[in-house]
Design a protein around this motif. Structure first.
Motif, PDB file in Angstrom:
ATOM      1  N   GLU A  16      10.019 -10.061  11.393  1.00 58.64           N
ATOM      2  CA  GLU A  16       8.989 -10.493  12.349  1.00 58.64           C
ATOM      3  C   GLU A  16       8.272 -11.759  11.870  1.00 58.64           C
ATOM      4  O   GLU A  16       7.923 -12.627  12.665  1.00 58.64           O
ATOM      5  N   HIS A  17       8.057 -11.864  10.551  1.00 57.76           N
ATOM      6  CA  HIS A  17       7.332 -13.012   9.986  1.00 57.76           C
ATOM      7  C   HIS A  17       8.258 -13.780   9.045  1.00 57.76           C
ATOM      8  O   HIS A  17       8.012 -13.885   7.847  1.00 57.76           O
ATOM      9  N   SER A  18       9.328 -14.322   9.604  1.00 55.13           N
ATOM     10  CA  SER A  18      10.371 -14.924   8.754  1.00 55.13           C
ATOM     11  C   SER A  18       9.887 -16.164   7.992  1.00 55.13           C
ATOM     12  O   SER A  18      10.467 -16.552   6.989  1.00 55.13           O
ATOM     13  N   LYS A  19       8.803 -16.784   8.459  1.00 51.04           N
ATOM     14  CA  LYS A  19       8.314 -17.987   7.775  1.00 51.04           C
ATOM     15  C   LYS A  19       7.211 -17.688   6.751  1.00 51.04           C
ATOM     16  O   LYS A  19       6.709 -18.589   6.086  1.00 51.04           O
ATOM     17  N   ALA A  20       6.836 -16.435   6.637  1.00 51.85           N
ATOM     18  CA  ALA A  20       5.775 -16.067   5.684  1.00 51.85           C
ATOM     19  C   ALA A  20       6.289 -16.156   4.258  1.00 51.85           C
ATOM     20  O   ALA A  20       7.474 -15.969   3.992  1.00 51.85           O
ATOM     21  N   ARG A  21       5.373 -16.429   3.322  1.00 46.11           N
ATOM     22  CA  ARG A  21       5.743 -16.642   1.924  1.00 46.11           C
ATOM     23  C   ARG A  21       5.748 -15.344   1.105  1.00 46.11           C
ATOM     24  O   ARG A  21       6.587 -15.129   0.260  1.00 46.11           O
ATOM     25  N   HIS A  22       4.747 -14.500   1.319  1.00 47.14           N
ATOM     26  CA  HIS A  22       4.598 -13.287   0.500  1.00 47.14           C
ATOM     27  C   HIS A  22       4.353 -12.053   1.368  1.00 47.14           C
ATOM     28  O   HIS A  22       3.686 -12.152   2.399  1.00 47.14           O
ATOM     29  N   PHE A  23       4.862 -10.929   0.894  1.00 47.75           N
ATOM     30  CA  PHE A  23       4.622  -9.625   1.545  1.00 47.75           C
ATOM     31  C   PHE A  23       4.122  -8.676   0.446  1.00 47.75           C
ATOM     32  O   PHE A  23       4.905  -7.986  -0.191  1.00 47.75           O
ATOM     33  N   CYS A  24       2.829  -8.713   0.210  1.00 50.12           N
ATOM     34  CA  CYS A  24       2.236  -7.925  -0.875  1.00 50.12           C
ATOM     35  C   CYS A  24       1.719  -6.613  -0.294  1.00 50.12           C
ATOM     36  O   CYS A  24       1.269  -6.577   0.851  1.00 50.12           O
ATOM     37  N   TYR A  25       1.783  -5.558  -1.103  1.00 45.28           N
ATOM     38  CA  TYR A  25       1.342  -4.286  -0.538  1.00 45.28           C
ATOM     39  C   TYR A  25       0.836  -3.321  -1.597  1.00 45.28           C
ATOM     40  O   TYR A  25       1.033  -3.515  -2.802  1.00 45.28           O
ATOM     41  N   ALA A  26       0.188  -2.274  -1.102  1.00 51.36           N
ATOM     42  CA  ALA A  26      -0.213  -1.141  -1.937  1.00 51.36           C
ATOM     43  C   ALA A  26      -0.168   0.089  -1.052  1.00 51.36           C
ATOM     44  O   ALA A  26      -0.402   0.002   0.154  1.00 51.36           O
ATOM     45  N   TYR A  27       0.179   1.217  -1.654  1.00 51.91           N
ATOM     46  CA  TYR A  27       0.082   2.465  -0.884  1.00 51.91           C
ATOM     47  C   TYR A  27      -0.374   3.592  -1.793  1.00 51.91           C
ATOM     48  O   TYR A  27      -0.297   3.521  -3.019  1.00 51.91           O
ATOM     49  N   ARG A  28      -0.899   4.616  -1.138  1.00 52.63           N
ATOM     50  CA  ARG A  28      -1.360   5.814  -1.842  1.00 52.63           C
ATOM     51  C   ARG A  28      -0.879   7.006  -1.035  1.00 52.63           C
ATOM     52  O   ARG A  28      -1.003   7.014   0.194  1.00 52.63           O
ATOM     53  N   LEU A  29      -0.335   7.993  -1.748  1.00 54.53           N
ATOM     54  CA  LEU A  29       0.286   9.123  -1.058  1.00 54.53           C
ATOM     55  C   LEU A  29      -0.192  10.453  -1.629  1.00 54.53           C
ATOM     56  O   LEU A  29      -0.754  10.499  -2.720  1.00 54.53           O
ATOM     57  N   THR A  30       0.096  11.487  -0.907  1.00 54.98           N
ATOM     58  CA  THR A  30      -0.153  12.901  -1.197  1.00 54.98           C
ATOM     59  C   THR A  30      -1.613  13.288  -0.956  1.00 54.98           C
ATOM     60  O   THR A  30      -2.517  12.490  -1.199  1.00 54.98           O
ATOM     61  N   PRO A  31      -1.814  14.512  -0.472  1.00 51.31           N
ATOM     62  CA  PRO A  31      -3.175  14.980  -0.188  1.00 51.31           C
ATOM     63  C   PRO A  31      -4.098  14.955  -1.406  1.00 51.31           C
ATOM     64  O   PRO A  31      -5.301  14.786  -1.270  1.00 51.31           O
ATOM     65  N   ASP A  32      -3.517  15.104  -2.620  1.00 51.63           N
ATOM     66  CA  ASP A  32      -4.400  15.056  -3.795  1.00 51.63           C
ATOM     67  C   ASP A  32      -4.596  13.619  -4.286  1.00 51.63           C
ATOM     68  O   ASP A  32      -5.203  13.384  -5.329  1.00 51.63           O
ATOM     69  N   ARG A  33      -4.094  12.660  -3.504  1.00 52.70           N
ATOM     70  CA  ARG A  33      -4.317  11.225  -3.719  1.00 52.70           C
ATOM     71  C   ARG A  33      -3.787  10.720  -5.069  1.00 52.70           C
ATOM     72  O   ARG A  33      -4.259   9.742  -5.621  1.00 52.70           O
TER      73      ARG A  33
END
Length: 204
Positions: A48-65
Protein backbone atom coordinates in the motif's frame (compact mmCIF):
# COMPACT_ATOMS: atom_id res chain seq x y z
CA UNK A 1 -1.07 -9.80 43.22
CA UNK A 2 -4.54 -11.12 42.51
CA UNK A 3 -5.04 -12.46 39.03
CA UNK A 4 -7.01 -9.94 36.99
CA UNK A 5 -9.30 -11.54 34.44
CA UNK A 6 -9.76 -8.43 32.33
CA UNK A 7 -7.41 -6.55 30.02
CA UNK A 8 -7.57 -3.51 27.76
CA UNK A 9 -7.21 -3.65 24.01
CA UNK A 10 -8.57 -1.77 21.00
CA UNK A 11 -11.83 -2.59 19.28
CA UNK A 12 -10.74 -2.04 15.69
CA UNK A 13 -8.02 -0.55 13.50
CA UNK A 14 -7.23 3.14 14.09
CA UNK A 15 -4.61 5.52 12.73
CA UNK A 16 -2.77 8.71 13.52
CA UNK A 17 -0.40 10.96 11.61
CA UNK A 18 2.54 13.22 12.47
CA UNK A 19 4.61 15.44 10.17
CA UNK A 20 8.04 16.95 10.80
CA UNK A 21 10.41 18.68 8.33
CA UNK A 22 8.78 17.05 5.33
CA UNK A 23 8.77 13.54 6.81
CA UNK A 24 5.37 11.92 7.31
CA UNK A 25 4.75 9.32 10.02
CA UNK A 26 1.54 7.31 9.65
CA UNK A 27 0.75 5.13 12.68
CA UNK A 28 -1.79 2.33 12.35
CA UNK A 29 -2.95 0.40 15.42
CA UNK A 30 -4.37 -3.11 14.93
CA UNK A 31 -6.09 -5.44 17.40
CA UNK A 32 -4.28 -8.80 17.10
CA UNK A 33 -4.27 -12.05 19.08
CA UNK A 34 -1.29 -13.96 17.69
CA UNK A 35 2.21 -13.20 16.44
CA UNK A 36 1.41 -14.85 13.09
CA UNK A 37 -0.85 -11.88 12.21
CA UNK A 38 2.05 -9.42 12.15
CA UNK A 39 3.90 -10.44 8.96
CA UNK A 40 0.86 -10.31 6.63
CA UNK A 41 -0.11 -6.87 8.01
CA UNK A 42 3.41 -5.51 7.36
CA UNK A 43 3.44 -7.09 3.87
CA UNK A 44 0.12 -5.42 3.00
CA UNK A 45 1.34 -2.05 4.27
CA UNK A 46 4.48 -2.35 2.12
CA UNK A 47 2.28 -2.89 -0.94
CA UNK A 48 0.00 0.00 0.00
CA UNK A 49 2.87 2.39 0.83
CA UNK A 50 5.46 1.29 -1.72
CA UNK A 51 7.33 4.62 -1.59
CA UNK A 52 7.68 4.68 2.21
CA UNK A 53 11.17 4.33 3.69
CA UNK A 54 10.56 2.57 7.03
CA UNK A 55 7.93 0.29 8.58
CA UNK A 56 8.70 0.33 12.30
CA UNK A 57 6.50 -1.43 14.79
CA UNK A 58 5.89 -2.75 18.28
CA UNK A 59 3.34 -5.18 19.60
CA UNK A 60 2.27 -6.63 22.92
CA UNK A 61 0.37 -9.87 23.29
CA UNK A 62 -1.39 -12.15 25.78
CA UNK A 63 -3.87 -11.22 28.52
CA UNK A 64 -1.07 -11.14 31.10
CA UNK A 65 0.70 -8.59 28.86
CA UNK A 66 3.95 -10.57 29.06
CA UNK A 67 4.93 -10.83 25.41
CA UNK A 68 6.21 -7.96 23.29
CA UNK A 69 8.48 -7.26 20.31
CA UNK A 70 9.92 -4.13 18.73
CA UNK A 71 11.41 -3.46 15.29
CA UNK A 72 13.30 -0.29 14.24
CA UNK A 73 13.37 -1.32 10.55
CA UNK A 74 16.58 0.53 9.72
CA UNK A 75 16.05 3.58 11.93
CA UNK A 76 18.79 4.25 14.54
CA UNK A 77 18.48 1.74 17.39
CA UNK A 78 15.97 2.76 20.06
CA UNK A 79 14.40 5.60 18.05
CA UNK A 80 11.32 3.83 16.66
CA UNK A 81 10.21 0.47 18.08
CA UNK A 82 10.89 1.46 21.69
CA UNK A 83 8.91 4.75 21.63
CA UNK A 84 6.03 2.89 19.94
CA UNK A 85 6.10 0.18 22.62
CA UNK A 86 6.25 2.80 25.39
CA UNK A 87 2.98 4.29 24.09
CA UNK A 88 1.36 0.83 24.28
CA UNK A 89 2.71 0.33 27.81
CA UNK A 90 1.57 3.79 28.96
CA UNK A 91 -1.96 3.09 27.74
CA UNK A 92 -1.79 -0.38 29.41
CA UNK A 93 -2.95 -2.11 26.22
CA UNK A 94 -2.31 -5.64 25.03
CA UNK A 95 -3.19 -7.74 21.96
CA UNK A 96 -2.24 -4.72 19.89
CA UNK A 97 0.19 -3.99 17.06
CA UNK A 98 1.19 -0.46 16.08
CA UNK A 99 3.05 0.04 12.80
CA UNK A 100 4.44 3.46 11.91
CA UNK A 101 5.00 3.97 8.18
CA UNK A 102 7.59 6.70 7.51
CA UNK A 103 7.89 8.70 4.33
CA UNK A 104 11.29 10.43 4.39
CA UNK A 105 11.15 14.16 3.70
CA UNK A 106 14.83 14.73 2.87
CA UNK A 107 15.86 16.26 6.21
CA UNK A 108 17.39 14.16 9.00
CA UNK A 109 15.49 14.59 12.25
CA UNK A 110 18.18 13.36 14.64
CA UNK A 111 17.59 10.93 17.51
CA UNK A 112 15.34 13.18 19.69
CA UNK A 113 13.32 14.17 16.61
CA UNK A 114 12.76 10.55 15.59
CA UNK A 115 11.77 9.44 19.09
CA UNK A 116 9.28 12.31 19.28
CA UNK A 117 7.86 11.55 15.83
CA UNK A 118 7.31 7.82 16.45
CA UNK A 119 5.88 8.52 19.91
CA UNK A 120 3.51 11.28 18.75
CA UNK A 121 2.21 9.31 15.75
CA UNK A 122 1.60 6.22 17.94
CA UNK A 123 -0.21 8.26 20.59
CA UNK A 124 -2.43 9.79 17.88
CA UNK A 125 -3.42 6.28 16.71
CA UNK A 126 -4.20 5.19 20.30
CA UNK A 127 -6.26 8.37 20.84
CA UNK A 128 -8.25 7.61 17.69
CA UNK A 129 -8.91 4.01 18.77
CA UNK A 130 -11.85 2.76 20.82
CA UNK A 131 -10.35 1.13 23.91
CA UNK A 132 -12.34 -1.80 25.30
CA UNK A 133 -12.10 -4.10 28.31
CA UNK A 134 -12.03 -7.79 27.51
CA UNK A 135 -12.23 -10.73 29.85
CA UNK A 136 -9.49 -13.36 29.91
CA UNK A 137 -11.09 -16.48 28.44
CA UNK A 138 -9.89 -20.05 28.06
CA UNK A 139 -10.81 -22.04 24.98
CA UNK A 140 -11.73 -25.68 25.60
CA UNK A 141 -12.82 -28.52 23.39
CA UNK A 142 -15.66 -30.60 24.81
CA UNK A 143 -15.86 -34.23 23.63
CA UNK A 144 -19.02 -36.20 24.39
CA UNK A 145 -21.34 -38.87 23.03
CA UNK A 146 -24.57 -37.99 21.28
CA UNK A 147 -26.61 -39.28 24.24
CA UNK A 148 -25.07 -36.59 26.48
CA UNK A 149 -26.09 -33.80 24.10
CA UNK A 150 -29.02 -32.49 26.17
CA UNK A 151 -27.00 -32.30 29.37
CA UNK A 152 -24.11 -30.55 27.64
CA UNK A 153 -26.33 -28.02 25.81
CA UNK A 154 -28.25 -27.31 29.03
CA UNK A 155 -25.03 -26.58 30.89
CA UNK A 156 -23.76 -24.31 28.10
CA UNK A 157 -27.01 -22.31 28.26
CA UNK A 158 -26.98 -22.12 32.08
CA UNK A 159 -23.41 -20.82 32.13
CA UNK A 160 -23.84 -18.54 29.10
CA UNK A 161 -20.84 -20.12 27.38
CA UNK A 162 -19.88 -18.99 23.91
CA UNK A 163 -19.76 -21.85 21.38
CA UNK A 164 -17.08 -21.21 18.75
CA UNK A 165 -17.43 -24.44 16.74
CA UNK A 166 -19.66 -27.48 16.87
CA UNK A 167 -19.66 -30.92 15.31
CA UNK A 168 -22.46 -33.36 16.06
CA UNK A 169 -22.30 -37.04 15.18
CA UNK A 170 -22.21 -40.25 17.24
CA UNK A 171 -19.22 -38.57 18.87
CA UNK A 172 -19.66 -34.83 19.30
CA UNK A 173 -17.20 -31.97 19.67
CA UNK A 174 -17.77 -28.40 20.77
CA UNK A 175 -15.26 -25.62 21.05
CA UNK A 176 -16.23 -23.26 23.86
CA UNK A 177 -14.96 -20.06 25.45
CA UNK A 178 -15.02 -19.85 29.26
CA UNK A 179 -14.22 -16.75 31.29
CA UNK A 180 -11.19 -17.64 33.42
CA UNK A 181 -12.76 -16.55 36.71
CA UNK A 182 -15.72 -18.94 36.10
CA UNK A 183 -13.53 -21.83 34.95
CA UNK A 184 -13.58 -23.93 38.13
CA UNK A 185 -17.36 -23.92 38.48
CA UNK A 186 -17.82 -24.73 34.78
CA UNK A 187 -15.33 -27.64 34.87
CA UNK A 188 -16.93 -28.99 38.06
CA UNK A 189 -20.33 -29.06 36.33
CA UNK A 190 -18.93 -30.74 33.24
CA UNK A 191 -17.26 -33.37 35.46
CA UNK A 192 -20.71 -34.34 36.75
CA UNK A 193 -21.88 -35.31 33.26
CA UNK A 194 -20.78 -38.84 32.36
CA UNK A 195 -18.44 -39.48 29.42
CA UNK A 196 -17.57 -35.85 28.84
CA UNK A 197 -13.93 -34.97 28.23
CA UNK A 198 -12.52 -31.44 28.23
CA UNK A 199 -9.32 -30.48 26.44
CA UNK A 200 -7.67 -27.10 27.07
CA UNK A 201 -6.62 -25.37 23.85
CA UNK A 202 -5.51 -21.80 24.59
CA UNK A 203 -6.16 -18.58 26.49
CA UNK A 204 -7.29 -15.39 24.78
Amino acid sequence: MLFSDTYKTIESTADGIFRDKGSKFIAIAYPIITESEVKPIIANLKLEHSKARHFCYAYRLTPDRSMFRINDDGEPSGTAGKPILNCILSADLTNILIVVVRYFGGTLLGVPGLINAYKTASNEAIKAATIIDKTVNDIYEVHFEYLQMNDVVKLIKEENLLVLEQHFDINCNLKIEVRKSYLNQVITKFDKIEKVKLTYLTTI
